[in-house]
Design a protein around this motif. Structure first.
Motif, PDB file in Angstrom:
ATOM      1  N   GLY A 114     -11.022  13.861   6.492  1.00 27.01           N
ATOM      2  CA  GLY A 114     -10.558  12.585   5.646  1.00 27.01           C
ATOM      3  C   GLY A 114      -9.640  12.071   5.124  1.00 27.01           C
ATOM      4  N   THR A 115      -8.584  13.829   4.885  1.00 26.69           N
ATOM      5  CA  THR A 115      -6.953  13.534   3.799  1.00 26.69           C
ATOM      6  C   THR A 115      -6.373  11.901   4.492  1.00 26.69           C
ATOM      7  N   GLY A 116      -6.665  12.009   6.153  1.00 25.50           N
ATOM      8  CA  GLY A 116      -5.948  10.722   6.270  1.00 25.50           C
ATOM      9  C   GLY A 116      -6.128   9.236   5.894  1.00 25.50           C
ATOM     10  N   PHE A 117      -8.154   9.514   6.326  1.00 25.33           N
ATOM     11  CA  PHE A 117      -8.219   7.983   6.000  1.00 25.33           C
ATOM     12  C   PHE A 117      -8.402   7.720   4.583  1.00 25.33           C
ATOM     13  N   GLU A 118      -8.495   8.898   3.893  1.00 21.28           N
ATOM     14  CA  GLU A 118      -8.172   8.627   2.025  1.00 21.28           C
ATOM     15  C   GLU A 118      -6.793   8.221   2.107  1.00 21.28           C
ATOM     16  N   PHE A 119      -6.211   8.889   2.660  1.00 22.24           N
ATOM     17  CA  PHE A 119      -4.452   7.710   2.153  1.00 22.24           C
ATOM     18  C   PHE A 119      -4.419   7.115   2.312  1.00 22.24           C
ATOM     19  N   LEU A 120      -5.136   6.329   3.262  1.00 22.44           N
ATOM     20  CA  LEU A 120      -4.630   5.415   4.274  1.00 22.44           C
ATOM     21  C   LEU A 120      -6.087   4.579   3.033  1.00 22.44           C
ATOM     22  N   GLN A 121      -6.582   3.912   2.326  1.00 23.48           N
ATOM     23  CA  GLN A 121      -7.034   3.793   1.511  1.00 23.48           C
ATOM     24  C   GLN A 121      -6.410   3.300  -0.115  1.00 23.48           C
ATOM     25  N   ARG A 122      -5.973   4.407  -0.299  1.00 16.97           N
ATOM     26  CA  ARG A 122      -5.473   4.095  -1.504  1.00 16.97           C
ATOM     27  C   ARG A 122      -3.992   3.946  -1.075  1.00 16.97           C
ATOM     28  N   VAL A 123      -3.625   3.840  -0.708  1.00 11.12           N
ATOM     29  CA  VAL A 123      -2.043   2.650   0.629  1.00 11.12           C
ATOM     30  C   VAL A 123      -2.119   1.326  -0.113  1.00 11.12           C
ATOM     31  N   LEU A 124      -3.776   1.364   1.245  1.00 10.16           N
ATOM     32  CA  LEU A 124      -4.036  -0.475   1.122  1.00 10.16           C
ATOM     33  C   LEU A 124      -4.052  -0.973  -0.117  1.00 10.16           C
ATOM     34  N   TRP A 125      -5.151  -0.246  -0.455  1.00 13.69           N
ATOM     35  CA  TRP A 125      -5.976  -0.106  -1.586  1.00 13.69           C
ATOM     36  C   TRP A 125      -4.361  -0.761  -3.073  1.00 13.69           C
ATOM     37  N   GLY A 126      -3.712   0.393  -3.442  1.00 16.69           N
ATOM     38  CA  GLY A 126      -2.768   0.318  -4.233  1.00 16.69           C
ATOM     39  C   GLY A 126      -1.281  -0.972  -3.645  1.00 16.69           C
ATOM     40  N   TYR A 127      -1.413  -1.612  -2.338  1.00 16.87           N
ATOM     41  CA  TYR A 127      -0.576  -2.433  -2.237  1.00 16.87           C
ATOM     42  C   TYR A 127      -0.978  -3.512  -2.508  1.00 16.87           C
ATOM     43  N   ALA A 128      -2.507  -3.866  -2.341  1.00 17.13           N
ATOM     44  CA  ALA A 128      -2.775  -5.275  -3.482  1.00 17.13           C
ATOM     45  C   ALA A 128      -2.623  -5.200  -4.505  1.00 17.13           C
TER      46      ALA A 128
END
Length: 496
Positions: free
Chosen positions: A164-178
């Motif tokens: 789940g690490t990669g999933f969490e990374f992508l979630q944080r990236v999308l949220w962070g850019y938003a």
């Protein structure tokens, strides 16, 4: 001056110009930027530069010989760490500096005002690209306060297996850019059946759709063409609202600068990186934040950072990242010394230990106030560290997601890197590069060698450009339109 010795403790010097046999005691031809032994070094003996270990002699090395990959060996580090033993109090700046930024409703301040098209999965990348392509400069001319409509697309978002690490990374990236303060409006597009469900992201991070935050899925809308048409209409409705933003005077404490390097050479750790470090110190004195990253590129220098950690807990977080990377590379059958790259080595860097000692200099001298996961929001002020790979696009993507509203990128071999929504400036480590890539380099730190400029002088030049760039001045990479293809979330884990 044909060679530079960085510390009396060193047993190597660096060639300022190509050395012929006999130059400064050279017994071999030594390329510019490469190392020469200053005394006989026995096989197995430590080789020191910056008064720090950069490797071990793989064979007997004679005084005046070339020291590089053929005779310098790497070993994994086994450091004795200290915590908070090298804390230098930050003296507040004599006068507060300001810039003209966009104050957001959250209280954070942007240096740019973009509309971001985010994709939850590769399957919606084409739709986002087509929507962004519609908004040409002519169509945006009526909205002078909008810097652009940018599609941030990637090649993942589904078939993500593992822990789940990669999933969490992508979630944080999308949220962070938003949530990055350089973004005034967001449209998020998905396919509908992907693993990275938009609804889950909204729920996990408390995001609420509204006039400046729109979402849609291709499967719900009814195909690519309809999705593109709907997306264009949504952005058109956003533009007047995003254009209402106006720059106002803001304190320099609102700046968060991503400290980055790529295409490094032997001069990076002598000129450009220390100058950026001085600029970081100036920013921290204003109450601002500098964010160092690229964990593999502080490997072997992390003990210098833990000694600056504001607390033992902060220092131990950094060590935990180092241990994770050792395990991560070992499981993949690699070595921490897989970095430096071939270009780094051609520029005179031999081991990751040597490269890291130079790279860490970008963080200046102030206390290490926080250590963060990849793309995790940076909440502390001052000098901080964020975990990331050494691959520049993936690292900067994480830093922007963490909240950085500017990027400062040093290079010795050359780079044409740019970033959106956070503008990127580039600092050349040597004058040869600056003259060759003048259209890409914003600051020539090579003047420290060729013109006798001080690190402090060049550092002040870099800091002052940060303020101008934050107020709207374009960096050279920004003026050339770079930044649309450098969005690269770090993908970790199996593809299922």
């Amino acid at each position: 001056m044909k060679t530079i010795r960085l510390s009396d403790a060193d047993n190597v010097v660096t060639a300022v110009t190509p050395l012929e046999i006999g130059d400064d005691g050279a017994i071999q031809l030594i390329p510019r930027g490469h190392k020469m032994a200053t005394r006989d070094i026995r096989s197995g003996e430590p080789v020191l530069k910056y008064a720090q270990l950069i490797g071990y002699a793989a064979e007997d090395i004679a005084k005046g010989a070339h020291v590089h990959t053929h005779n310098l060996a790497f070993r994994n580090v086994d450091m004795a760490y200290e915590f908070g033993t090298n804390l230098r109090p930050v003296a507040p700046a004599a006068k507060p500096d300001t810039f003209m930024g966009y104050r957001r409703a959250t209280g954070r301040v942007g240096t740019r005002n973009y509309i971001a098209l985010l994709t939850s999965v590769n399957c919606s990348a084409t739709a986002a690209r087509k929507i962004a392509e519609h908004f040409t400069p002519d169509r945006l001319a009526a909205y002078p306060n909008v810097d652009g409509v940018v599609a941030f697309v990637h090649g993942t978002g589904c078939a993500m297996g593992g822990d789940g690490t990669g999933f969490e990374f992508l979630q944080r990236v999308l949220w962070g850019y938003a949530r990055n303060p350089n973004v005034g409006g967001v449209m998020m597009a998905g396919l509908g059946c992907e693993g990275m469900q938009i609804d889950w992201l909204l729920e996990a991070y408390g995001l609420q759709p509204g006039p400046l935050f729109q979402t849609m899925n291709i499967q719900d809308v009814g195909g690519l063409r309809k999705t593109v048409e709907k997306g264009i209409a949504q952005v058109e409705a956003m533009l007047p609202e995003v254009d209402k933003a106006r720059r106002e005077e803001c304190p320099a404490s609102e700046l968060m600068v991503a400290l980055q390097c790529g295409g490094s050479d032997a001069w990076s750790g002598i000129t450009a990186n220390p100058a950026v470090g001085y600029a970081c110190d100036l920013l921290v004195a204003q109450g601002g934040t500098g964010v160092l990253a690229e964990t593999p590129e502080v490997y072997g220098a992390e003990h210098l950072l833990t000694a600056r950690s504001a607390s033992r807990e902060t220092g131990e977080k950094l060590i935990g990242l180092i241990k994770w990377w050792e395990d991560y590379t070992a499981r993949a059958g690699g070595s921490m010394d897989n970095n430096p790259s071939p270009g780094n080595k051609k520029g005179g860097l031999t081991t990751i230990l040597e490269k890291s000692l130079g790279a860490a200099a970008k963080g200046g001298t102030t206390p290490l106030m926080g250590v963060y996961k990849y793309a995790e929001p940076v909440t502390a002020r001052g000098f901080c560290f964020m975990d990331s790979p050494g691959y520049d696009p993936a690292s900067v993507t994480g830093q922007i997601a963490s909240g950085c509203n500017l990027v400062c990128f040093t290079t010795g071999r050359g780079s044409a890197f740019g970033a959106k929504p956070s503008p990127s400036m580039k600092v050349a480590s040597n004058s040869v590069l600056y003259e060759k890539q003048t259209e890409d380099m914003d600051v020539n730190a090579g003047r420290i060698l060729t013109e006798g400029a001080s690190v402090e002088e060049v550092g002040r030049e870099i800091y002052e450009m940060w303020l101008r760039m934050a107020s709207g001045e374009q960096s050279k990479s920004e003026a050339q339109g770079l930044g649309d293809y450098e969005f690269v979330p770090w993908q970790v884990g199996a593809v299922m």
